[in-house]
Design an enzyme around this catalytic site. Sequence first.
Site, PDB file in Angstrom:
ATOM      1  N   GLY A  12       6.897  38.090 -10.385  1.00 64.08           N
ATOM      2  CA  GLY A  12       7.419  38.052 -11.958  1.00 64.08           C
ATOM      3  C   GLY A  12       7.848  39.263 -12.039  1.00 64.08           C
ATOM      4  O   GLY A  12       7.704  39.401 -14.022  1.00 64.08           O
ATOM      5  N   SER A  13       8.430  40.365 -11.864  1.00 61.38           N
ATOM      6  CA  SER A  13       8.716  41.268 -13.055  1.00 61.38           C
ATOM      7  C   SER A  13       9.564  41.300 -13.282  1.00 61.38           C
ATOM      8  O   SER A  13       9.837  41.761 -14.544  1.00 61.38           O
ATOM      9  CB  SER A  13       9.268  43.214 -11.500  1.00 61.38           C
ATOM     10  OG  SER A  13      10.138  42.362 -10.744  1.00 61.38           O
ATOM     11  N   ASN A  14      10.754  40.146 -13.361  1.00 60.86           N
ATOM     12  CA  ASN A  14      11.721  39.935 -13.755  1.00 60.86           C
ATOM     13  C   ASN A  14      11.123  39.146 -15.806  1.00 60.86           C
ATOM     14  O   ASN A  14      11.446  39.618 -16.449  1.00 60.86           O
ATOM     15  CB  ASN A  14      12.571  39.036 -13.900  1.00 60.86           C
ATOM     16  CG  ASN A  14      13.748  39.916 -13.316  1.00 60.86           C
ATOM     17  OD1 ASN A  14      14.821  40.451 -13.504  1.00 60.86           O
ATOM     18  ND2 ASN A  14      12.885  40.066 -11.444  1.00 60.86           N
ATOM     19  N   MET A  92      11.628  29.963  -6.244  1.00 58.09           N
ATOM     20  CA  MET A  92      11.912  29.653  -4.697  1.00 58.09           C
ATOM     21  C   MET A  92      11.773  28.387  -4.264  1.00 58.09           C
ATOM     22  O   MET A  92      12.002  27.650  -3.164  1.00 58.09           O
ATOM     23  CB  MET A  92      10.992  30.398  -4.128  1.00 58.09           C
ATOM     24  CG  MET A  92      10.616  31.976  -4.156  1.00 58.09           C
ATOM     25  SD  MET A  92      12.309  32.845  -4.066  1.00 58.09           S
ATOM     26  CE  MET A  92      12.020  32.926  -2.367  1.00 58.09           C
ATOM     27  N   ASN A 109      20.560  32.213 -13.636  1.00 58.25           N
ATOM     28  CA  ASN A 109      19.203  32.712 -12.343  1.00 58.25           C
ATOM     29  C   ASN A 109      20.447  34.456 -12.024  1.00 58.25           C
ATOM     30  O   ASN A 109      21.435  34.874 -13.288  1.00 58.25           O
ATOM     31  CB  ASN A 109      19.304  32.119 -11.183  1.00 58.25           C
ATOM     32  CG  ASN A 109      19.125  31.598  -9.989  1.00 58.25           C
ATOM     33  OD1 ASN A 109      18.117  32.617 -10.160  1.00 58.25           O
ATOM     34  ND2 ASN A 109      19.765  32.184  -8.689  1.00 58.25           N
ATOM     35  N   HIS A 111      20.784  36.803  -9.293  1.00 62.31           N
ATOM     36  CA  HIS A 111      20.057  37.151  -7.731  1.00 62.31           C
ATOM     37  C   HIS A 111      20.688  38.121  -7.058  1.00 62.31           C
ATOM     38  O   HIS A 111      21.221  39.501  -7.984  1.00 62.31           O
ATOM     39  CB  HIS A 111      21.410  36.008  -7.512  1.00 62.31           C
ATOM     40  CG  HIS A 111      21.752  36.313  -5.680  1.00 62.31           C
ATOM     41  ND1 HIS A 111      21.120  35.420  -4.956  1.00 62.31           N
ATOM     42  CD2 HIS A 111      22.368  36.299  -5.271  1.00 62.31           C
ATOM     43  CE1 HIS A 111      20.788  35.515  -3.443  1.00 62.31           C
ATOM     44  NE2 HIS A 111      22.229  36.385  -3.801  1.00 62.31           N
ATOM     45  N   ASP A 145      25.459  24.149  -5.981  1.00 62.71           N
ATOM     46  CA  ASP A 145      25.328  24.935  -4.761  1.00 62.71           C
ATOM     47  C   ASP A 145      24.170  26.412  -5.461  1.00 62.71           C
ATOM     48  O   ASP A 145      24.609  26.473  -6.399  1.00 62.71           O
ATOM     49  CB  ASP A 145      26.834  25.078  -4.367  1.00 62.71           C
ATOM     50  CG  ASP A 145      27.646  23.497  -3.816  1.00 62.71           C
ATOM     51  OD1 ASP A 145      26.413  22.625  -3.562  1.00 62.71           O
ATOM     52  OD2 ASP A 145      28.996  23.763  -4.099  1.00 62.71           O
ATOM     53  N   ASP A 147      23.584  29.968  -5.655  1.00 58.65           N
ATOM     54  CA  ASP A 147      24.426  30.537  -6.411  1.00 58.65           C
ATOM     55  C   ASP A 147      24.798  31.029  -6.285  1.00 58.65           C
ATOM     56  O   ASP A 147      26.108  32.029  -5.677  1.00 58.65           O
ATOM     57  CB  ASP A 147      23.923  31.734  -4.988  1.00 58.65           C
ATOM     58  CG  ASP A 147      22.083  32.138  -5.107  1.00 58.65           C
ATOM     59  OD1 ASP A 147      21.581  32.195  -5.493  1.00 58.65           O
ATOM     60  OD2 ASP A 147      21.475  32.508  -3.601  1.00 58.65           O
TER      61      ASP A 147
HETATM   62  C1  GRF Z   1      14.240  39.266  -7.891  1.00 58.28           C
HETATM   63  O1  GRF Z   1      15.152  39.787  -6.919  1.00 58.28           O
HETATM   64  C2  GRF Z   1      15.438  38.452  -8.246  1.00 58.28           C
HETATM   65  O2  GRF Z   1      17.055  38.574  -7.938  1.00 58.28           O
HETATM   66  C3  GRF Z   1      15.513  37.043  -7.104  1.00 58.28           C
HETATM   67  O3  GRF Z   1      13.677  37.180  -6.651  1.00 58.28           O
HETATM   68  C4  GRF Z   1      13.194  38.209  -6.896  1.00 58.28           C
HETATM   69  C5  GRF Z   1      12.425  38.162  -8.318  1.00 58.28           C
HETATM   70  O4  GRF Z   1      11.647  39.025  -8.485  1.00 58.28           O
HETATM   71  N1  GRF Z   1      16.061  35.374  -7.471  1.00 58.28           N
HETATM   72  P1  GRF Z   1      10.514  39.405  -9.186  1.00 58.28           P
HETATM   73  O5  GRF Z   1       9.552  38.104  -8.801  1.00 58.28           O
HETATM   74  O6  GRF Z   1      10.903  38.936 -10.964  1.00 58.28           O
HETATM   75  O7  GRF Z   1       9.515  40.522  -9.342  1.00 58.28           O
END
Ligand code: GRF
Length: 203
Positions: A12-14, A92, A109, A111, A145, A147
């Site tokens: 969840g760092s994003n 995921m 999203n 990626h 589709d 990504d």
């Molecule tokens: C990230 O690398 C993102 O690009 C991918 O999944 C990862 C999620 O990382 N889709 P986090 O859980 O946000 O740290």
Amino acid sequence: MFTIGLLASGKGSNIQAIIEYIKTEGLSIKPGVVLTDNPSSGALEIAKREGIEHHCIPEKKYKTILSQKTEKEYVRVLKEYKVDLVCLAGFMRVIKEELLGSFTGRTINIHPSLLPAFPGLEAWKQALNYGVKFTGCTTHFVEADIDSGPIILQAVVPVLKDDTPETLHKRIQEKEHIIYPLTIKLIAEGKLSISGRKVYITS
Ligand code: GRF
């Protein structure tokens, strides 16, 4: 208030970076709800700490997709919180028609590669094994589709001689934490226009 729904399966760092950016920039964006399929996801801890509504909606039947019933449940909750934009952040499972049909053009999203190179899992490992000199990360609209949808922002990360999958992924994530919040800001402020596959930033 522009409301976002955040979906994650991992650490969840994003999500953390998005929340921080909203706060430090004082944006009129509300993280309405955090959803995960994984009870151990760090996203749940972050949501609790930040006082954001959160739900774990697991999927028992499949590993990489959601059953129609479960996907319907995600949609129901996202609608309940009046989400304007669905942000996948390391969720995921492949999202399908049930959700995309309800949030058409309103699902994005991030990626960890410069799409269209290296779609799919562990893109940083794919890049390292391929021997590219530069990789990076991409924010994009989500289409059926994997990504594949129109690209919004990209950031470049050089691949270094001594990189391991871990060091490379770490530097890619540093850039993710910049372009994902910025992407959300641009959408919330109505500064993106799309023509076919092309996304333009308007001032
Ligand atoms: C990230 O690398 C993102 O690009 C991918 O999944 C990862 C999620 O990382 N889709 P986090 O859980 O946000 O740290």
